[in-house]
Scaffold this motif. Structure first.
Motif, mmCIF file in Angstrom:
data_model
loop_
_atom_site.group_PDB
_atom_site.id
_atom_site.type_symbol
_atom_site.label_atom_id
_atom_site.label_comp_id
_atom_site.label_asym_id
_atom_site.label_seq_id
_atom_site.Cartn_x
_atom_site.Cartn_y
_atom_site.Cartn_z
ATOM 1 N N LEU A 165 0.826 -1.218 0.000
ATOM 2 C CA LEU A 165 0.000 0.000 0.000
ATOM 3 C C LEU A 165 0.858 1.264 0.000
ATOM 4 C CD1 LEU A 165 -2.817 -0.757 2.597
ATOM 5 C CD2 LEU A 165 -3.059 -0.507 0.123
ATOM 6 N N SER A 166 2.097 1.135 0.419
ATOM 7 C CA SER A 166 2.985 2.301 0.444
ATOM 8 C C SER A 166 3.215 2.858 -0.954
ATOM 9 C CB SER A 166 4.323 1.940 1.087
ATOM 10 O OG SER A 166 4.104 1.568 2.431
ATOM 11 N N ALA A 167 2.918 2.057 -1.977
ATOM 12 C CA ALA A 167 3.024 2.550 -3.354
ATOM 13 C C ALA A 167 2.064 3.712 -3.595
ATOM 14 C CB ALA A 167 2.754 1.407 -4.334
ATOM 15 N N LEU A 168 1.040 3.835 -2.753
ATOM 16 C CA LEU A 168 0.122 4.974 -2.878
ATOM 17 C C LEU A 168 0.871 6.303 -2.822
ATOM 18 C CD1 LEU A 168 -2.784 3.828 -0.513
ATOM 19 C CD2 LEU A 168 -2.929 4.125 -2.989
ATOM 20 N N PHE A 169 1.948 6.335 -2.058
ATOM 21 C CA PHE A 169 2.704 7.574 -1.885
ATOM 22 C C PHE A 169 3.537 7.915 -3.118
ATOM 23 C CE2 PHE A 169 1.765 6.066 2.360
ATOM 24 C CZ PHE A 169 1.221 7.206 2.917
ATOM 25 N N TRP A 217 2.189 7.612 -6.213
ATOM 26 C CA TRP A 217 1.250 8.061 -7.247
ATOM 27 C C TRP A 217 1.229 9.574 -7.287
ATOM 28 C CZ3 TRP A 217 -3.811 4.712 -6.768
ATOM 29 C CH2 TRP A 217 -3.490 3.388 -7.032
ATOM 30 N N GLU A 218 1.556 10.109 -8.420
ATOM 31 C CA GLU A 218 1.599 11.566 -8.565
ATOM 32 C C GLU A 218 0.204 12.185 -8.571
ATOM 33 O OE1 GLU A 218 4.079 12.674 -11.822
ATOM 34 O OE2 GLU A 218 5.720 11.428 -11.113
ATOM 35 N N SER A 219 -0.812 11.377 -8.876
ATOM 36 C CA SER A 219 -2.170 11.910 -8.928
ATOM 37 C C SER A 219 -2.784 12.104 -7.542
ATOM 38 C CB SER A 219 -3.068 10.999 -9.762
ATOM 39 O OG SER A 219 -3.130 9.709 -9.197
ATOM 40 N N LEU A 220 -2.124 11.568 -6.514
ATOM 41 C CA LEU A 220 -2.620 11.720 -5.138
ATOM 42 C C LEU A 220 -1.743 12.705 -4.380
ATOM 43 C CD1 LEU A 220 -3.297 8.026 -4.006
ATOM 44 C CD2 LEU A 220 -4.977 9.710 -4.708
ATOM 45 N N SER A 221 -2.378 13.562 -3.615
ATOM 46 C CA SER A 221 -1.599 14.424 -2.721
ATOM 47 C C SER A 221 -1.098 13.553 -1.560
ATOM 48 C CB SER A 221 -2.475 15.561 -2.177
ATOM 49 O OG SER A 221 -3.444 15.048 -1.266
ATOM 50 N N PHE A 222 -0.156 14.077 -0.807
ATOM 51 C CA PHE A 222 0.356 13.326 0.336
ATOM 52 C C PHE A 222 -0.764 13.011 1.314
ATOM 53 C CE2 PHE A 222 2.018 13.114 4.665
ATOM 54 C CZ PHE A 222 2.874 12.029 4.539
ATOM 55 N N LEU A 223 -1.628 14.004 1.574
ATOM 56 C CA LEU A 223 -2.733 13.807 2.512
ATOM 57 C C LEU A 223 -3.704 12.731 2.014
ATOM 58 C CD1 LEU A 223 -4.090 14.609 5.149
ATOM 59 C CD2 LEU A 223 -5.286 16.422 3.889
ATOM 60 N N GLN A 224 -4.020 12.752 0.725
ATOM 61 C CA GLN A 224 -4.904 11.728 0.165
ATOM 62 C C GLN A 224 -4.277 10.339 0.291
ATOM 63 O OE1 GLN A 224 -5.176 13.522 -3.729
ATOM 64 N NE2 GLN A 224 -7.374 13.933 -3.450
ATOM 65 N N ALA A 225 -2.998 10.249 -0.007
ATOM 66 C CA ALA A 225 -2.304 8.964 0.098
ATOM 67 C C ALA A 225 -2.265 8.490 1.548
ATOM 68 C CB ALA A 225 -0.891 9.077 -0.476
ATOM 69 N N LEU A 226 -2.006 9.419 2.467
ATOM 70 C CA LEU A 226 -1.927 9.064 3.882
ATOM 71 C C LEU A 226 -3.271 8.570 4.413
ATOM 72 C CD1 LEU A 226 -0.195 8.968 6.468
ATOM 73 C CD2 LEU A 226 -0.903 11.325 6.899
ATOM 74 N N VAL A 227 -4.332 9.297 4.112
ATOM 75 C CA VAL A 227 -5.667 8.901 4.577
ATOM 76 C C VAL A 227 -6.060 7.563 3.953
ATOM 77 C CG1 VAL A 227 -8.120 9.507 4.510
ATOM 78 C CG2 VAL A 227 -6.425 11.239 5.106
ATOM 79 N N SER A 228 -5.797 7.394 2.661
ATOM 80 C CA SER A 228 -6.103 6.125 1.997
ATOM 81 C C SER A 228 -5.308 4.987 2.619
ATOM 82 C CB SER A 228 -5.782 6.209 0.503
ATOM 83 O OG SER A 228 -6.565 7.187 -0.121
ATOM 84 N N HIS A 229 -4.010 5.207 2.829
ATOM 85 C CA HIS A 229 -3.148 4.178 3.419
ATOM 86 C C HIS A 229 -3.637 3.809 4.812
ATOM 87 C CE1 HIS A 229 0.459 2.404 5.268
ATOM 88 N NE2 HIS A 229 0.736 1.986 4.032
ATOM 89 N N PHE A 230 -3.946 4.810 5.611
ATOM 90 C CA PHE A 230 -4.410 4.584 6.975
ATOM 91 C C PHE A 230 -5.708 3.769 6.982
ATOM 92 C CE2 PHE A 230 -6.840 5.657 10.763
ATOM 93 C CZ PHE A 230 -5.899 5.503 11.769
ATOM 94 N N CYS A 231 -6.675 4.177 6.167
ATOM 95 C CA CYS A 231 -7.988 3.507 6.159
ATOM 96 C C CYS A 231 -7.894 2.070 5.629
ATOM 97 C CB CYS A 231 -8.986 4.306 5.325
ATOM 98 S SG CYS A 231 -9.441 5.874 6.084
ATOM 99 N N ILE A 232 -7.148 1.878 4.551
ATOM 100 C CA ILE A 232 -7.011 0.521 3.999
ATOM 101 C C ILE A 232 -6.222 -0.354 4.953
ATOM 102 C CG2 ILE A 232 -6.178 -0.857 2.062
ATOM 103 C CD1 ILE A 232 -6.679 1.655 0.290
ATOM 104 N N THR A 233 -5.210 0.222 5.616
ATOM 105 C CA THR A 233 -4.456 -0.529 6.620
ATOM 106 C C THR A 233 -5.378 -0.963 7.749
ATOM 107 O OG1 THR A 233 -2.389 0.606 6.107
ATOM 108 C CG2 THR A 233 -2.558 -0.388 8.292
ATOM 109 N N LEU A 234 -6.221 -0.061 8.208
ATOM 110 C CA LEU A 234 -7.181 -0.397 9.262
ATOM 111 C C LEU A 234 -8.095 -1.541 8.816
ATOM 112 C CD1 LEU A 234 -8.395 0.111 12.052
ATOM 113 C CD2 LEU A 234 -9.819 1.897 11.003
#
Length: 135
Positions: free
Chosen positions: A53-57, A59-76
């Motif tokens: 999931l760290s590959a989310l960070f 992706w240039e189409s995602l901001s850092f905040l979007q990647a972080l929130v997505s990573h956090f939620c999917i990790t949960l």
């Protein structure tokens, strides 16, 4: 081939973080559970998936905040799935310690990742400085 190499790198990084975290949780008896082959395998698979999931960070189409929130939620969701698979779901809903522990572990792992990144950047800068001085 590059995609596979990148995927495996993320997977094994996640595996390392997850393994160490699982051992620390067992050692500290944060959650009183037995280490069975099923539990260990599920934690390893989950950890590797979280690593990917760290590959989310990247992706240039995602901001850092979007990647972080997505990573956090999917990790949960992955953690809750693993907890459910292992029959530990009662820990999730009835213990505030689970939620606090999840957030603390997530933050601790981020601190370690940022520290490793800082060390790597410092090492690269040192090598560049040495090369510049030689030229």
């Amino acid at each position: 081939m590059k995609f596979f190499k990148t995927f495996m790198n993320y997977f094994f990084n996640g595996l390392g973080f997850g393994s160490v975290t699982y051992l620390i949780v067992l050692m500290t008896r944060f959650e009183p559970v037995a280490a069975t082959s099923k539990n260990i395998a599920s934690v390893l698979i989950m950890s590797g998936l979280i690593g990917t999931l760290s590959a989310l960070f990247d992706w240039e189409s995602l901001s850092f905040l979007q990647a972080l929130v997505s990573h956090f939620c999917i990790t949960l969701l992955l953690v809750i799935g693993m907890v459910s698979y292992n029959g530990w779901l009662f820990y999730v809903w009835y213990k505030a310690a689970f939620w606090l522990g999840f957030v603390l572990i997530y933050i601790c792992i981020w601190v370690v990742i940022e520290f490793k990144l800082m060390l790597k950047v410092n090492q690269i800068n040192r090598v560049l400085k040495e090369r510049k001085q030689k030229n």
